[in-house]
Design a protein around this motif. Structure first.
Motif, mmCIF file in Angstrom:
data_model
loop_
_atom_site.group_PDB
_atom_site.id
_atom_site.type_symbol
_atom_site.label_atom_id
_atom_site.label_comp_id
_atom_site.label_asym_id
_atom_site.label_seq_id
_atom_site.Cartn_x
_atom_site.Cartn_y
_atom_site.Cartn_z
ATOM 1 N N UNK A 1 -8.763 0.139 2.153
ATOM 2 C CA UNK A 1 -7.457 -0.515 2.161
ATOM 3 C C UNK A 1 -7.438 -1.716 1.233
ATOM 4 N N UNK A 2 -8.535 -2.447 1.235
ATOM 5 C CA UNK A 2 -8.598 -3.626 0.364
ATOM 6 C C UNK A 2 -8.582 -3.219 -1.105
ATOM 7 N N UNK A 3 -9.288 -2.148 -1.432
ATOM 8 C CA UNK A 3 -9.306 -1.698 -2.831
ATOM 9 C C UNK A 3 -7.951 -1.142 -3.272
ATOM 10 N N UNK A 4 -7.297 -0.428 -2.370
ATOM 11 C CA UNK A 4 -5.962 0.080 -2.707
ATOM 12 C C UNK A 4 -5.019 -1.078 -2.976
ATOM 13 N N UNK A 5 -5.062 -2.077 -2.107
ATOM 14 C CA UNK A 5 -4.191 -3.232 -2.316
ATOM 15 C C UNK A 5 -4.545 -3.951 -3.608
ATOM 16 N N UNK A 6 -5.835 -4.047 -3.904
ATOM 17 C CA UNK A 6 -6.248 -4.729 -5.135
ATOM 18 C C UNK A 6 -5.798 -3.952 -6.368
ATOM 19 N N UNK A 7 -5.890 -2.649 -6.299
ATOM 20 C CA UNK A 7 -5.450 -1.844 -7.450
ATOM 21 C C UNK A 7 -3.944 -1.985 -7.663
ATOM 22 N N UNK A 8 -3.228 -1.964 -6.584
ATOM 23 C CA UNK A 8 -1.778 -2.125 -6.718
ATOM 24 C C UNK A 8 -1.424 -3.520 -7.225
ATOM 25 N N UNK A 9 -2.311 -4.480 -6.980
ATOM 26 C CA UNK A 9 -2.074 -5.834 -7.476
ATOM 27 C C UNK A 9 -2.510 -5.999 -8.923
ATOM 28 N N UNK A 10 -3.125 -4.965 -9.490
ATOM 29 C CA UNK A 10 -3.490 -5.029 -10.898
ATOM 30 C C UNK A 10 -4.978 -5.030 -11.165
ATOM 31 N N UNK A 11 -5.792 -4.911 -10.149
ATOM 32 C CA UNK A 11 -7.241 -4.891 -10.342
ATOM 33 C C UNK A 11 -7.675 -3.480 -10.724
ATOM 34 N N UNK A 12 -8.000 -3.283 -11.981
ATOM 35 C CA UNK A 12 -8.360 -1.943 -12.457
ATOM 36 C C UNK A 12 -9.708 -1.497 -11.894
ATOM 37 N N UNK B 1 -7.342 6.193 4.007
ATOM 38 C CA UNK B 1 -7.421 6.614 2.612
ATOM 39 C C UNK B 1 -8.224 7.905 2.482
ATOM 40 N N UNK B 2 -9.240 8.054 3.311
ATOM 41 C CA UNK B 2 -10.063 9.264 3.244
ATOM 42 C C UNK B 2 -9.251 10.500 3.615
ATOM 43 N N UNK B 3 -8.444 10.385 4.647
ATOM 44 C CA UNK B 3 -7.611 11.516 5.039
ATOM 45 C C UNK B 3 -6.647 11.896 3.916
ATOM 46 N N UNK B 4 -6.029 10.891 3.345
ATOM 47 C CA UNK B 4 -5.092 11.144 2.234
ATOM 48 C C UNK B 4 -5.816 11.778 1.049
ATOM 49 N N UNK B 5 -7.023 11.261 0.786
ATOM 50 C CA UNK B 5 -7.806 11.787 -0.326
ATOM 51 C C UNK B 5 -8.203 13.245 -0.082
ATOM 52 N N UNK C 1 -8.736 12.611 -8.156
ATOM 53 C CA UNK C 1 -8.672 11.150 -8.351
ATOM 54 C C UNK C 1 -7.563 10.772 -9.344
ATOM 55 N N UNK C 2 -7.302 11.635 -10.312
ATOM 56 C CA UNK C 2 -6.180 11.356 -11.225
ATOM 57 C C UNK C 2 -4.857 11.385 -10.456
ATOM 58 N N UNK C 3 -4.734 12.341 -9.554
ATOM 59 C CA UNK C 3 -3.513 12.395 -8.743
ATOM 60 C C UNK C 3 -3.416 11.184 -7.821
ATOM 61 N N UNK C 4 -4.566 10.770 -7.314
ATOM 62 C CA UNK C 4 -4.555 9.582 -6.465
ATOM 63 C C UNK C 4 -4.046 8.387 -7.254
ATOM 64 N N UNK C 5 -4.516 8.259 -8.496
ATOM 65 C CA UNK C 5 -4.070 7.143 -9.321
ATOM 66 C C UNK C 5 -2.558 7.211 -9.555
ATOM 67 N N UNK C 6 -2.046 8.405 -9.828
ATOM 68 C CA UNK C 6 -0.612 8.534 -10.123
ATOM 69 C C UNK C 6 0.249 8.201 -8.908
ATOM 70 N N UNK C 7 -0.250 8.591 -7.738
ATOM 71 C CA UNK C 7 0.612 8.472 -6.566
ATOM 72 C C UNK C 7 0.134 7.428 -5.576
ATOM 73 N N UNK C 8 -0.724 6.567 -6.030
ATOM 74 C CA UNK C 8 -1.255 5.585 -5.074
ATOM 75 C C UNK C 8 -0.179 4.596 -4.646
ATOM 76 N N UNK C 9 0.865 4.471 -5.478
ATOM 77 C CA UNK C 9 1.968 3.599 -5.081
ATOM 78 C C UNK C 9 2.740 4.140 -3.896
ATOM 79 N N UNK C 10 2.681 5.466 -3.692
ATOM 80 C CA UNK C 10 3.385 6.079 -2.567
ATOM 81 C C UNK C 10 2.501 6.260 -1.347
ATOM 82 N N UNK C 11 1.294 5.736 -1.389
ATOM 83 C CA UNK C 11 0.400 5.843 -0.234
ATOM 84 C C UNK C 11 0.958 4.973 0.898
ATOM 85 N N UNK C 12 1.310 5.634 2.001
ATOM 86 C CA UNK C 12 2.037 4.922 3.056
ATOM 87 C C UNK C 12 1.102 4.243 4.052
#
Lengths: 367, 200
Positions: free
Chosen positions: B14-25, B77-81, B61-72
Motif C-alpha cells: 500500500x505504501x509503494x502504491x501510494x508513493x508511485x501515485x505520488x510520483x515515486x518511480x 495489492x496481491x489479490x489485485x495482482x 506488471x505493465x497492466x498494473x502500471x497502466x491501471x494502478x490509478x484505478x486500484x480501489x
C-alpha cells in the motif's frame, strides 16, 4: 456413512478438512477406518495433492525487472496505438461525439439543400434566348400552328396528340404566318433556331435581356393561330416536336381546304368555322403593319422586327403586350386568323396585372 | 506461501502504491521485485511454458502500471495482482498466436517446460544422485502435464488452492466465483487431476 456417500464428498474434503463441518469430517474418518477401499482412494488423492504442494517454486529470470522497465518505456506499436485510441476517445464523452456527428450531418444536409436551391434559381433566372431579327423565319408547312410554352410551373398540355412540349419558361410565344410547302423546305428561320433538329424543341438562339423579376412579370402562352385559305395569311407554328413533324406533312400546307384541315384536326376548326369578322390580308407587309398598329393600340412595344424584303423571305416581329390589354389584343388578332391557346377553351390566358406577354410573330408569305 | 493476510508485506504494498501515485518511480520497481517470483510462478503453472510465463508476467506488471490509478484498495495489492495475472494468462491462451505456436512446438513440448530450468540440473556434491533428480523431474513433468490438461478454470483453482495455497475467500475474490461455485469447481478439478495422475 456409506461408501457411496463417502465417495461423493471425498474430493471436497481432500486437502480442505479445515473447511468441512466437524460432524461430517468425523463421520468420514470413521468410514475410512472401516473401509479400506475408500481409505486407499482418499490417501492416493491426498498424495497427489501433496505432490502439487511440493512442486518447486519457480523464480523469475534475473533480468525480469529490466524487461518490465523496457516494456513500460518503449511500448510496442500496437500498445501505443491502443493507448492513443483510448486516450483520445476516453477524453471525449459520448454525448459530445453524438452532438458532433449530428452537427456534421446537419451541415451536409443543409449544404445539399442550398446547392439544390441555387441550381434551381440559376435555371429560373437564366436569360431566355430570342431569335435574331436578322435571321430569316423558319419554314411553316402547316396551316395549324401553335406555340409554345408557359412560364407557369406546369407546362402547357400537349395538343392534338403532342407528346412533348417545350420546357416551361424557356421558350417565348411565337406566331407565324402560313407558308407554302416549298417555303418550309427553305426555312432556316427562327423556328429552325428554336429547333436544331426536326421534331426537337430547343430554346431560341437569342436571349431576352430580362432580369429574373421581369421574367416573373411576363407570361408566355401557347397560341394557335389559324387563317383562312388566303393568298397571305397568318399562322402560328408550334415548336413542339410532334407539331413540327406534322407541319411538314404535305396535307398541312397552306392551300388545303378548311374541311380537309378540320378532318385532320377537327377540334381546332370549330371556332374557326364560326368566325365572321375575318380580315383578309394580301401581303406580309400589310399583315405586319396591322399587327404593329395593333401592338401600339394595345400599349405594347415592339422589341424586334424583321421586315419583308421580298416575297421569298419571311418576316417576323417580337412584341410585348401588357397583360391587361392582352385579351383585347388577342381579340383583334383573331381578325387576321384564329388564335387558340392549348389547354384553354377560351383562347386567352388569365395573366395578372402588371405582367407583360411576350409574343413572337412570324410572317410567312406563301405564294 | 504468499501473505494475503494483513501483514508487513501488504502494508509495504500500500505504501509503494501510494508513493508511485505520488510520483515515486522507484516504488514500482519495489513492487515488481517483491511480487515478480510469485507472479512468474503462477503464470508458469497456468501456462506450462517459461517463455509464455515470463511474457505474461511482464505484461501483468505493465497492466498494473497502466491501471494502478484505478486500484480501489478494497482488496490487497496481491489479490489485485493475481487477478490481472490470471486474466492475462487466460487472454494469452485464447490468442491465435499462442494456439498456433502451441501446435507447432508440440513435438518438442518438453524442451521448454517449466521444469526445464537449467539451473536445476546443476549437480552439487551435497545434492541427491542424478537418478533421483531425473526421477523428481519426471514426476514434476507429469504433474505439470496433468495440470495443463485441465480446463483453464479448473487449472486456476487447483493452482491457487494447492500450489499457491490461498484460502477459499482469496480464491473467490481473485476468480470472482462465489464460494459454492468455487468448491464445486475445485472438487471436479480434483477428480480430473486424480484421473490424469492415476497411472503416474
Amino acid at each position: 456413512m456409506e461408501c457411496s456417500q463417502a465417495r461423493k464428498i471425498i474430493y471436497e474434503i481432500a486437502g480442505t478438512e479445515a473447511d468441512i463441518p466437524i460432524q461430517l469430517r468425523d463421520e468420514f474418518k470413521k468410514h475410512l477406518a472401516v473401509c479400506s477401499s475408500c481409505a486407499a482412494h482418499y490417501h492416493a488423492l491426498i498424495s497427489r495433492l501433496e505432490d502439487l504442494r511440493e512442486l518447486p517454486r519457480l523464480n523469475a529470470p534475473a533480468n525480469f525487472l529490466e524487461n518490465v522497465r523496457r516494456r513500460i518505456e518503449n511500448p510496442g506499436i500496437v500498445a501505443r496505438a491502443r493507448n492513443s485510441f483510448f486516450r483520445f476517445f476516453g477524453e471525449i464523452s459520448f454525448y459530445r461525439l453524438a452532438a458532433t456527428a449530428a452537427a456534421a450531418v446537419l451541415v451536409v444536409v443543409t449544404a445539399q439543400i442550398a446547392l439544390k436551391e441555387a441550381h434551381l434559381q440559376k435555371e429560373v433566372s437564366a436569360p431566355l434566348p430570342l431569335p435574331s431579327p436578322a435571321m430569316s423565319p423558319p419554314p411553316a408547312p402547316t396551316e395549324s400552328f401553335q406555340n409554345l410554352t408557359s412560364d407557369a410551373p406546369q407546362p402547357a398540355p400537349p395538343l392534338q396528340g403532342e407528346s412533348s412540349v417545350p420546357k416551361a419558361g424557356s421558350v417565348p410565344k411565337e406566331l407565324r404566318t402560313s407558308a407554302a410547302p416549298q417555303r418550309a423546305k427553305q426555312g432556316a428561320g427562327n423556328i429552325s433556331q428554336y429547333n436544331s433538329a426536326p421534331g426537337r424543341a430547343s430554346p431560341p438562339a437569342n436571349a431576352y435581356p430580362a432580369s429574373g423579376e421581369e421574367e416573373e412579370q411576363r407570361k408566355t402562352i401557347r397560341l394557335n393561330l389559324r387563317v383562312p385559305r388566303d393568298s397571305y395569311s397568318l399562322l402560328g407554328k408550334s415548336t413542339a416536336p410532334a407539331m413540327m413533324d406534322k407541319a411538314k406533312e404535305p396535307s398541312a400546307v397552306a392551300g388545303t381546304s378548311l374541311a380537309e384541315k378540320s378532318l385532320a384536326r377537327p377540334g381546332l376548326d370549330k371556332e374557326y368555322a364560326k368566325r365572321e369578322d375575318r380580315v383578309e390580308i394580301d401581303s406580309a407587309d400589310r399583315a405586319m403593319s396591322e399587327v404593329k398598329s395593333l401592338v401600339l393600340l394595345s400599349k405594347g412595344k415592339i422589341t424586334s422586327e424583321q421586315p419583308v424584303e421580298d416575297a421569298e423571305k419571311k418576316a417576323s416581329i417580337s412584341v410585348e403586350i401588357p397583360a391587361q390589354n392582352y385579351a383585347a389584343f388577342l381579340d383583334q388578332l383573331r381578325r387576321f386568323g384564329e388564335v387558340t391557346i392549348p389547354g384553354e377553351s377560351t383562347g386567352a390566358a388569365a395573366p395578372q396585372a402588371g405582367m407583360h406577354i411576350r409574343v413572337l410573330i412570324l410572317f410567312d408569305t406563301g405564294s | 506461501m504468499p501473505d494475503f493476510e494483513p501483514g508487513a508485506e501488504q502494508y509495504e504494498d500500500k505504501a509503494d502504491v501510494a508513493a508511485y501515485l505520488a510520483g515515486d518511480r522507484m516504488a514500482l520497481d519495489r513492487l515488481v521485485v517483491r511480487h515478480k517470483d510469485r507472479v512468474f510462478n503462477l503464470c508458469c503453472r497456468l501456462l506450462g511454458d517459461r517463455g509464455d510465463a515470463e511474457e505474461c508476467a511482464q505484461e501483468t506488471f505493465v497492466k498494473v502500471l497502466r491501471s494502478i490509478g484505478g486500484f480501489r484498495r478494497e482488496s490487497s495489492f496481491s489479490t489485485w495482482l493475481f487477478t490481472i495475472a490470471i486474466n492475462t494468462c487466460k487472454n494469452r491462451r485464447s490468442s491465435a498466436e499462442y494456439r498456433f505456436w502451441k501446435k507447432v512446438l508440440s513435438f518438442g513440448r518438453n524442451a521448454s517446460s517449466c521444469e526445464d530450468d537449467p539451473e536445476e540440473f546443476e549437480i552439487q556434491d551435497e545434492a541427491p544422485s542424478a537418478l533421483v533428480l531425473i526421477s523428481e523431474k519426471e514426476r514434476e513433468s507429469l504433474i505439470q502435464s496433468a495440470i495443463d490438461s485441465l480446463p483453464f478454470d479448473f487449472r486456476t483453482v487447483i493452482v491457487l488452492r494447492h500450489i499457491e495455497e490461498l484460502s477459499y475467500d482469496e480464491i473467490a475474490r481473485i476468480t470472482g466465483y462465489n464460494l459454492g461455485t468455487l468448491k464445486s469447481k475445485l472438487s471436479r478439478a480434483r477428480v480430473q487431476l486424480q484421473k490424469k495422475l492415476q497411472g503416474a
